[in-house]
Write an enzyme that holds these catalytic residues in place. Sequence first.
Site, PDB file in Angstrom:
ATOM      1  CG  HIS A 313      -2.068   0.924   1.087  1.00  0.00           C
ATOM      2  ND1 HIS A 313      -1.973   2.270   1.368  1.00  0.00           N
ATOM      3  CD2 HIS A 313      -3.326   0.703   0.644  1.00  0.00           C
ATOM      4  CE1 HIS A 313      -3.138   2.820   1.115  1.00  0.00           C
ATOM      5  NE2 HIS A 313      -3.972   1.902   0.670  1.00  0.00           N
ATOM      6  CG  ASP A 370      -8.814  -4.442  -2.562  1.00  0.00           C
ATOM      7  OD1 ASP A 370      -9.981  -4.423  -2.183  1.00  0.00           O
ATOM      8  OD2 ASP A 370      -8.250  -3.491  -3.128  1.00  0.00           O
TER       9      ASP A 370
HETATM   10  N1  ACO Z   1       4.163  -7.432  -4.768  1.00  0.00           N
HETATM   11  C1  ACO Z   1       5.513  -7.479  -4.884  1.00  0.00           C
HETATM   12  N2  ACO Z   1       6.328  -6.419  -4.762  1.00  0.00           N
HETATM   13  C2  ACO Z   1       5.734  -5.229  -4.518  1.00  0.00           C
HETATM   14  C3  ACO Z   1       4.343  -5.094  -4.373  1.00  0.00           C
HETATM   15  C4  ACO Z   1       3.548  -6.253  -4.490  1.00  0.00           C
HETATM   16  N3  ACO Z   1       2.224  -6.208  -4.358  1.00  0.00           N
HETATM   17  N4  ACO Z   1       4.034  -3.802  -4.108  1.00  0.00           N
HETATM   18  C5  ACO Z   1       5.200  -3.150  -4.105  1.00  0.00           C
HETATM   19  N5  ACO Z   1       6.229  -4.018  -4.342  1.00  0.00           N
HETATM   20  C6  ACO Z   1       7.668  -3.715  -4.350  1.00  0.00           C
HETATM   21  C7  ACO Z   1       8.073  -2.986  -5.631  1.00  0.00           C
HETATM   22  O1  ACO Z   1       8.483  -3.887  -6.635  1.00  0.00           O
HETATM   23  C8  ACO Z   1       9.193  -2.125  -5.105  1.00  0.00           C
HETATM   24  O2  ACO Z   1      10.351  -2.952  -4.965  1.00  0.00           O
HETATM   25  P1  ACO Z   1      11.820  -2.357  -5.263  1.00  0.00           P
HETATM   26  O3  ACO Z   1      12.080  -1.369  -4.182  1.00  0.00           O
HETATM   27  O4  ACO Z   1      12.715  -3.547  -5.242  1.00  0.00           O
HETATM   28  O5  ACO Z   1      11.749  -1.722  -6.632  1.00  0.00           O
HETATM   29  C9  ACO Z   1       8.748  -1.726  -3.710  1.00  0.00           C
HETATM   30  O6  ACO Z   1       7.888  -2.794  -3.278  1.00  0.00           O
HETATM   31  C10 ACO Z   1       7.991  -0.414  -3.649  1.00  0.00           C
HETATM   32  O7  ACO Z   1       6.934  -0.486  -4.610  1.00  0.00           O
HETATM   33  P2  ACO Z   1       6.208   0.787  -5.242  1.00  0.00           P
HETATM   34  O8  ACO Z   1       5.608   0.381  -6.540  1.00  0.00           O
HETATM   35  O9  ACO Z   1       7.129   1.958  -5.235  1.00  0.00           O
HETATM   36  O10 ACO Z   1       5.072   1.054  -4.172  1.00  0.00           O
HETATM   37  P3  ACO Z   1       3.840   2.017  -4.381  1.00  0.00           P
HETATM   38  O11 ACO Z   1       3.596   2.674  -3.091  1.00  0.00           O
HETATM   39  O12 ACO Z   1       4.016   2.907  -5.568  1.00  0.00           O
HETATM   40  O13 ACO Z   1       2.648   1.007  -4.774  1.00  0.00           O
HETATM   41  C11 ACO Z   1       0.731  -0.323  -4.681  1.00  0.00           C
HETATM   42  C12 ACO Z   1       1.569   0.746  -3.964  1.00  0.00           C
HETATM   43  C13 ACO Z   1       0.298   0.181  -6.074  1.00  0.00           C
HETATM   44  C14 ACO Z   1      -0.537  -0.597  -3.863  1.00  0.00           C
HETATM   45  C15 ACO Z   1       1.579  -1.608  -4.827  1.00  0.00           C
HETATM   46  O14 ACO Z   1       1.958  -2.091  -3.554  1.00  0.00           O
HETATM   47  C16 ACO Z   1       0.868  -2.699  -5.621  1.00  0.00           C
HETATM   48  O15 ACO Z   1       0.947  -2.703  -6.852  1.00  0.00           O
HETATM   49  N6  ACO Z   1       0.153  -3.641  -4.927  1.00  0.00           N
HETATM   50  C17 ACO Z   1      -0.577  -4.675  -5.588  1.00  0.00           C
HETATM   51  C18 ACO Z   1      -1.921  -4.123  -6.048  1.00  0.00           C
HETATM   52  C19 ACO Z   1      -2.856  -3.912  -4.901  1.00  0.00           C
HETATM   53  O16 ACO Z   1      -3.062  -4.775  -4.055  1.00  0.00           O
HETATM   54  N7  ACO Z   1      -3.508  -2.724  -4.906  1.00  0.00           N
HETATM   55  C20 ACO Z   1      -4.524  -2.383  -3.907  1.00  0.00           C
HETATM   56  C21 ACO Z   1      -4.122  -1.197  -3.121  1.00  0.00           C
HETATM   57  S1  ACO Z   1      -5.270  -0.927  -1.816  1.00  0.00           S
HETATM   58  C22 ACO Z   1      -6.612  -0.207  -2.566  1.00  0.00           C
HETATM   59  O17 ACO Z   1      -6.570   0.412  -3.591  1.00  0.00           O
HETATM   60  C23 ACO Z   1      -7.823  -0.395  -1.829  1.00  0.00           C
END
Ligand code: ACO
Length: 436
Positions: A313, A370
């Site tokens: 998140h 979720d």
């Molecule tokens: N699975 C694996 N790795 C992940 C995930 C994930 N779900 N989320 C983030 N990471 C990793 C990234 O690859 C990154 O790794 P790195 O530092 O080696 O490059 C690091 O964690 C940071 O990730 P960001 O993309 O910068 O995090 P951001 O805050 O932009 O993204 C998000 C947040 C979009 C929710 C992300 O965690 C994601 O895509 N999750 C999966 C989708 C999801 O469940 N969305 C629902 C959100 S809650 C809602 O809307 C109600």
Amino acid sequence: MADKTETSSGKTFTLTNDQTGDKWVLPVFDGTIGPATIDIRSLYEDTGHFTLDPSFTSTASCKSRITFIDGDKGILLHRGYNIKDLAEKSSFLEVAYALLYGDLPNQKSYAEFSKNITYHTMVHEQLQFFFRGFRRDAHPMAVMCGVVGALAAFYHDSLDISDPKQREISAHRLIAKLPTLAAMAFKYSIGQPFIYPRNDLGFAENFLHMCFAVPAEPYKVSPILADAMDKILILHADHEQNASTSTVRLAGSSQANPFACIAAGIASLWGPAHGGANQAVLEMLAEIGTKDRIPEFIQGVKDKKYRLMGFGHRVYKNFDPRAQIMKETCDKVLAELGVTDPALEIAMELERIALSDPYFIERKLYPNVDFYSGIILKAMGFPVSMFTVLFAVARTVGWVSQWKEMMEEPSNRIGRPRQLYTGAAQRDYVDINKRT
Ligand code: ACO
């Protein structure tokens, strides 16, 4: 009502231009709780510089009194009330009232509000013909973007956004009609007749009735499922300035009508990084298929081939308080329905592995709301394509509350971000027959 208007903390933040040595003193504003903000509103005028923050990781886009999140501590407050208390003790309509008006209702105002919402649950009869223009296999979120935007064509008497009464009526209409439209989108996709709303039922109960009843026989909604649906709605009701809410605010800042603004929010919510994640979680669990394939899947996540949906998140970096409540609700629903879902077993194992794996611990990746909501909705009988629609039904309350707050703000101006331009500088036009 416990809130705080914009007041300077008396503190300042000094910015120095390393090239020229010029200094600018910027005011700092404190909120009631949460990080202070540096006021950069006059920065461009004073310094000739913009700030660059494409994903808004350090930018407060507005002042708001509605929702507070402390992502490190896993705190979520609506109008100051803790989400756990709201989910355990209140109802979705009480939360809706608090989000819209600032306080939990007393008995009289709750009765009036419930009556108002109930009064607006029916949709214009013509709308069913609008539905029939869609293909039956259309994604229900595509249908929702269309029909919610189209409400502006049906309710001309609540489109004057300068009139507070009309704004209120359109807010009530949106909260009341979204479940009806969502149920119609579901019924249309499975080829069943639309079921009209029933005003003798509670909000969540009525919604489940419109989704699962058929005209041929009586249908009684299970109180445990109605309660679970009410909790799902509460847990998704608002979440501060997320992508879809910011979309609603930006659309509304141009003075667009509320139905168009909420349709814009629905479009933004649809994406798998946002509301579309609950659908993506179930698709992911189905793709994993069996528990023995989890290690291979986790390796794929670490190799960045795909993401673990339902994890991570932007704001919560310790735990998502909504996920904990959702997990408890999930257990109750599965027990009530007597469902043993292999997807749940895979989800539990994924959660166990991810929470003990350094890759996820280092990146502060925890289950979000979720991760469990999809399993509950599947057990209730909703197809995965409906999951994000249910999220939209709940979040409509947050969207209209945030839109209403913005419209009531006297200093409200159109939102107009700027950019760091990295394209070509001005160049000469070359005739097409002379281009290489
Ligand atoms: N699975 C694996 N790795 C992940 C995930 C994930 N779900 N989320 C983030 N990471 C990793 C990234 O690859 C990154 O790794 P790195 O530092 O080696 O490059 C690091 O964690 C940071 O990730 P960001 O993309 O910068 O995090 P951001 O805050 O932009 O993204 C998000 C947040 C979009 C929710 C992300 O965690 C994601 O895509 N999750 C999966 C989708 C999801 O469940 N969305 C629902 C959100 S809650 C809602 O809307 C109600």
